[in-house]
Design an enzyme around this catalytic site. Sequence first.
Site, mmCIF file in Angstrom:
data_model
loop_
_atom_site.group_PDB
_atom_site.id
_atom_site.type_symbol
_atom_site.label_atom_id
_atom_site.label_comp_id
_atom_site.label_asym_id
_atom_site.label_seq_id
_atom_site.Cartn_x
_atom_site.Cartn_y
_atom_site.Cartn_z
ATOM 1 N N GLU A 125 44.035 25.848 30.524
ATOM 2 C CA GLU A 125 44.551 27.119 30.030
ATOM 3 C C GLU A 125 44.154 27.332 28.558
ATOM 4 O OE1 GLU A 125 45.500 29.729 31.146
ATOM 5 O OE2 GLU A 125 46.691 30.753 29.634
ATOM 6 N N ASN A 181 40.398 54.815 40.389
ATOM 7 C CA ASN A 181 40.397 53.383 40.112
ATOM 8 C C ASN A 181 40.114 52.690 41.439
ATOM 9 O OD1 ASN A 181 40.931 50.712 39.450
ATOM 10 N ND2 ASN A 181 43.147 50.969 39.535
ATOM 11 N N GLY A 182 39.087 51.862 41.480
ATOM 12 C CA GLY A 182 38.758 51.164 42.721
ATOM 13 C C GLY A 182 37.275 51.280 43.003
ATOM 14 N N HIS A 230 31.949 10.503 32.006
ATOM 15 C CA HIS A 230 31.083 10.616 33.184
ATOM 16 C C HIS A 230 30.022 11.698 32.996
ATOM 17 C CE1 HIS A 230 33.447 7.691 35.315
ATOM 18 N NE2 HIS A 230 34.530 8.315 34.878
ATOM 19 N N TRP A 251 36.945 50.679 33.368
ATOM 20 C CA TRP A 251 36.316 49.353 33.371
ATOM 21 C C TRP A 251 35.160 49.476 34.353
ATOM 22 C CZ3 TRP A 251 35.364 45.329 36.860
ATOM 23 C CH2 TRP A 251 35.019 44.103 36.283
ATOM 24 N N CYS A 282 40.746 49.983 35.292
ATOM 25 C CA CYS A 282 40.746 51.421 35.096
ATOM 26 C C CYS A 282 42.187 51.915 35.060
ATOM 27 C CB CYS A 282 40.002 52.203 36.170
ATOM 28 S SG CYS A 282 38.253 51.832 36.249
ATOM 29 N N LYS A 342 41.864 30.495 27.258
ATOM 30 C CA LYS A 342 42.355 31.427 26.247
ATOM 31 C C LYS A 342 41.365 31.536 25.094
ATOM 32 C CE LYS A 342 44.918 32.979 27.796
ATOM 33 N NZ LYS A 342 45.794 33.224 28.912
ATOM 34 N N LYS A 392 42.824 43.950 32.056
ATOM 35 C CA LYS A 392 43.992 43.350 32.708
ATOM 36 C C LYS A 392 44.111 43.956 34.096
ATOM 37 C CE LYS A 392 48.370 41.707 31.040
ATOM 38 N NZ LYS A 392 47.921 40.376 30.612
ATOM 39 N N GLU A 416 38.182 33.420 26.122
ATOM 40 C CA GLU A 416 38.451 34.809 26.479
ATOM 41 C C GLU A 416 38.529 35.731 25.267
ATOM 42 O OE1 GLU A 416 42.255 34.945 28.421
ATOM 43 O OE2 GLU A 416 41.937 36.970 29.162
ATOM 44 N N ARG A 447 43.662 48.134 30.809
ATOM 45 C CA ARG A 447 43.077 48.126 32.154
ATOM 46 C C ARG A 447 41.568 48.375 32.129
ATOM 47 N NH1 ARG A 447 47.099 48.580 36.049
ATOM 48 N NH2 ARG A 447 45.515 49.106 37.558
HETATM 49 C C1 F6R Z 1 43.735 35.346 31.255
HETATM 50 C C2 F6R Z 1 44.306 36.271 32.220
HETATM 51 C C3 F6R Z 1 43.721 36.310 33.579
HETATM 52 C C4 F6R Z 1 44.798 36.602 34.634
HETATM 53 C C5 F6R Z 1 44.145 36.808 35.998
HETATM 54 C C6 F6R Z 1 45.171 37.020 37.086
HETATM 55 O O1 F6R Z 1 44.406 35.404 30.043
HETATM 56 O O2 F6R Z 1 45.214 37.002 31.929
HETATM 57 O O3 F6R Z 1 43.033 35.143 33.881
HETATM 58 O O4 F6R Z 1 45.691 35.538 34.668
HETATM 59 O O5 F6R Z 1 43.294 37.922 35.943
HETATM 60 O O6 F6R Z 1 45.973 38.123 36.837
HETATM 61 P P1 F6R Z 1 47.349 38.313 37.559
HETATM 62 O O7 F6R Z 1 48.248 37.222 37.125
HETATM 63 O O8 F6R Z 1 47.835 39.659 37.142
HETATM 64 O O9 F6R Z 1 47.087 38.224 39.030
#
Ligand code: F6R
Length: 610
Positions: A483, A101-102, A506, A75, A2, A487, A605, A490, A27
């Site tokens: 990773e 937010n929260g 396995h 969000w 948010c 990606k 994010k 996602e 966000r």
């Molecule tokens: C994936 C991604 C997330 C963040 C995770 C932690 O592309 O960005 O998996 O890495 O939410 O976020 P931070 O690093 O801000 O704690």
Amino acid sequence: MCGIVGYVGPRPVRDVVIEGLSRLEYRGYDSAGIASVEDGAIHVEKAVGRLSNLVDRLSDEGAFSGHIGIGHTRWATHGRPSDDNAHPHRDCRGRFAIVHNGIVENYLQLREDLLAKGHRFTSETDTEVVAHLMEELDTGDLFTTMMAVARQIRGAYALVAMSAEDPNTLVALRKSSPLVVGLGTGENFVASDIPAILEYTRDVYVLDDGQMAVVTRDGVQCFTLEGQPVAKDVLHVAWDPVAAERGGYDHFMLKEIHEQPKAIRDTLSGRISPDGTRVVLDELGWSTEFIQSIDRIHIVACGTSWHAGLVGKAVMERFAQIPVNVEVASEYRYSHPLQTDHTLVVVITQSGETADTLAALRDSKARGRRVLAITNVIGSSAAREADAVLLTLAGPEIAVASTKAYTTQLVALYLLGLYLAQVRGTVDDQTLQEVLSALVSLPQAAEQVLDAAPRIEQFALDYQDARDCFFIGRGLDYALSLEGALKLKEISYIHAEAYAAGELKHGTLALITEGVPVIALATQTHLYEKTLSNIKEVKARDAFVLGLTFAGDDELQKSVDEVIYLPQTMPVVAPIVTVIPLQLLAYYAAVVRGNDVDKPRNLAKSVTVE
Ligand code: F6R
């Protein structure tokens, strides 16, 4: 999660709020809304979906042209995305408006009490109780009303409140969710995150947990939630506003992928001695005695940052010879971790605001552990609360999918591992110099690997209809596989799995059938032959294999369908360049499938809720 924006000043509130929200959309983007006070009344407009839907609703040029207002991009947690659940929320009389937010954890009880008192609710959110509580506890003064509200609510919140009776004042409260106050001249701002206000000011107060701010055009006063005045230091943010723009790229993610050579260079800068023989991390302020005393390291993080931690473990164990556990923060905090008196806890967090990571930080500090934060955001909670900070200098990362933050986290972890090794005497001078020189050459290697973009784009096009994709590798390549798979999932929504290459047989090998794409990483020289055998196992089941190896390797091409060649570098630092083709693959796969690359579905994010 948010995004919140508040503004009081001479500009039309709509311009500042919409512009600010557009910078905070990463966000959350389930709905958006705006409120302002005009002619003694609170006006609100909200729309489910992207911010553009709200903008479409604001078709009347004159709307929201007042000079005080708040905005929100959501969000969803409590209540599905809808117009009704969008913020801002109001009380029954429509005299107060609030963005949040929260999570208000005791909202059900509060809601019942308020219903019994005759309040009528129009949304399913936890936030709406705050607006009704304001009405119930109204003292006639917004500041003291919000103090009274703060005494009643539990949970995590960043709140910005506005009253029709006081069209000159915003009150902002912070408990466990980030909030900054931007300082202008004759105008002031409130926001969840700095990029929202970067265009107007680079001077901010970062509210601490348990603080509130009274914000008018002419000034900002800060208090504890109990009303005690607090003096704040102004934080000057070095980020260039242009860094938060797309700058000609189609997406922030692509721009951020391309910014990696600079981000790596910036993060290394000043942290290696000019003659290339030593790591210089005096910024940590650690004594030799402390470094010698560390008997284990717990790295705690989420998502991509956790993946960076896996690489960090390999580096620290190899060079500093300290046992390292890498833990997912949401598990760590409830797992009774076995910390000794000499355990160093390292939290890795791009945003510095991830709720679970912060909880691990706080729990560890409460147990008396030293905590180092590797973070990208100066002034973030992690940066302020940890005992020591290693900043990654990636600049603002806007795309939800993390790219340049990850590579700079790796750089920071290499520097940290080598620094510990240097002080503990567990690495010889020649090895140290070789690795440092390999690190210094990485920005250039990263430039070169970006040249592979057209081939990766073609591969993404060819496999756009793939349902599944597998990533395999051994050692550091396995950490990278995780990773790469994250990606791809996602942003392209293709189901992807990562496996230690030797582990496939396995069980998972049963899923490898004709044409299933497998991305095989083969950069770890000492594991090369073993990896090659595993590649042959999937080829024998008719998988389509895209291999990644260093330029000069003529062997791999004989066993796979296609090869992406990486510039030669020391295998131990290879992850920093190997990840780039994987990021590009996810990016192009998402583009060809028509996905919203920077704002993948269901995600946001900065995950500030548990
Ligand atoms: C994936 C991604 C997330 C963040 C995770 C932690 O592309 O960005 O998996 O890495 O939410 O976020 P931070 O690093 O801000 O704690």
